[in-house]
Motif scaffolding. Structure first.
Motif, mmCIF file in Angstrom:
data_model
loop_
_atom_site.group_PDB
_atom_site.id
_atom_site.type_symbol
_atom_site.label_atom_id
_atom_site.label_comp_id
_atom_site.label_asym_id
_atom_site.label_seq_id
_atom_site.Cartn_x
_atom_site.Cartn_y
_atom_site.Cartn_z
ATOM 1 N N THR A 23 1.322 -1.281 0.093
ATOM 2 C CA THR A 23 -0.437 -0.408 -0.144
ATOM 3 C C THR A 23 1.218 1.573 0.365
ATOM 4 O O THR A 23 2.319 1.310 0.202
ATOM 5 C CB THR A 23 -0.385 0.000 0.916
ATOM 6 O OG1 THR A 23 0.053 -0.301 2.585
ATOM 7 C CG2 THR A 23 -1.965 -1.468 0.832
ATOM 8 N N ILE A 24 -0.013 2.206 -0.584
ATOM 9 C CA ILE A 24 0.859 3.641 -0.410
ATOM 10 C C ILE A 24 0.978 4.147 0.382
ATOM 11 O O ILE A 24 -0.058 4.470 1.032
ATOM 12 C CB ILE A 24 0.238 4.458 -1.369
ATOM 13 C CG1 ILE A 24 0.695 3.829 -3.108
ATOM 14 C CG2 ILE A 24 1.388 6.040 -1.812
ATOM 15 C CD1 ILE A 24 0.049 4.999 -4.560
ATOM 16 N N TYR A 25 2.584 4.317 0.972
ATOM 17 C CA TYR A 25 2.325 5.105 2.911
ATOM 18 C C TYR A 25 2.366 6.546 2.056
ATOM 19 O O TYR A 25 1.248 7.227 3.076
ATOM 20 C CB TYR A 25 3.115 4.586 3.348
ATOM 21 C CG TYR A 25 3.573 5.399 4.698
ATOM 22 C CD1 TYR A 25 2.846 5.020 5.499
ATOM 23 C CD2 TYR A 25 4.787 6.130 4.977
ATOM 24 C CE1 TYR A 25 3.471 5.361 7.100
ATOM 25 C CE2 TYR A 25 4.964 6.476 6.292
ATOM 26 C CZ TYR A 25 3.983 6.838 7.283
ATOM 27 O OH TYR A 25 4.334 7.432 8.486
ATOM 28 N N SER A 26 3.107 6.911 1.919
ATOM 29 C CA SER A 26 2.973 8.362 1.452
ATOM 30 C C SER A 26 4.113 8.458 0.310
ATOM 31 O O SER A 26 4.485 8.027 -0.428
ATOM 32 C CB SER A 26 3.787 8.797 2.476
ATOM 33 O OG SER A 26 4.518 10.049 1.850
ATOM 34 N N PHE A 27 3.523 10.321 -0.519
ATOM 35 C CA PHE A 27 4.047 9.936 -2.823
ATOM 36 C C PHE A 27 3.958 11.458 -2.250
ATOM 37 O O PHE A 27 3.465 12.178 -1.697
ATOM 38 C CB PHE A 27 3.423 9.107 -3.189
ATOM 39 C CG PHE A 27 1.969 9.923 -3.450
ATOM 40 C CD1 PHE A 27 1.566 10.927 -4.132
ATOM 41 C CD2 PHE A 27 0.718 9.861 -2.403
ATOM 42 C CE1 PHE A 27 0.288 11.635 -4.226
ATOM 43 C CE2 PHE A 27 -0.369 10.055 -3.027
ATOM 44 C CZ PHE A 27 -0.150 11.041 -4.008
#
Length: 131
Positions: free
Chosen positions: A67-71
């Protein structure tokens, strides 16, 4: 809108410590290291566990899910790209790129899956795309 241009990616630097990682990447597999002393998985692969400093680590194949944590989307680059921290299903977070998608639709906690992108004369790089 999906980005259609591809960035030219330089070949990653390899070392004896990471050679198995890059050999697996060439076969379309993502490896992480897992400590047999404390049980923690970690990325970027290294011989010593960053949690307990044990040298008892082993390679484990990742499921390729996360899953994307931060971008952050880099739009001022000649070819825009998205950098991200992805939390792997196995636990560790890795710095990577999110590719083959509409950057405006990315969000934290979004499920992603592993893809590999070719480099200029080296092993492919693990990246992620929305699942």
């Amino acid at each position: 809108m999906a980005e259609t241009k591809e960035r030219k990616l330089p070949a990653p630097a390899t070392s004896p410590e990471t050679q198995a990682y890059w050999d697996a990447a060439a076969k379309g597999k993502l490896l992480v290291k897992k400590c047999t002393s404390c049980g923690q998985a970690h990325h970027y692969p290294r011989a010593l566990c960053p949690f307990c400093f044990s040298d008892k680590t082993e390679w484990v194949e990742s499921s390729g899910k996360g899953t994307i944590y931060s971008f952050s989307v880099m739009r001022r680059a000649p070819v825009p790209y998205a950098m991200a921290y992805v939390t792997l299903a196995e636990g560790p977070r890795m710095v990577t790129n999110i590719v083959d998608c509409d950057f405006d639709k990315l969000k934290c906690e979004q499920p992603v899956k592993l893809v590999f992108k070719p480099t200029d004369g080296g092993p492919p790089l693990p990246m992620f795309t929305p699942a």
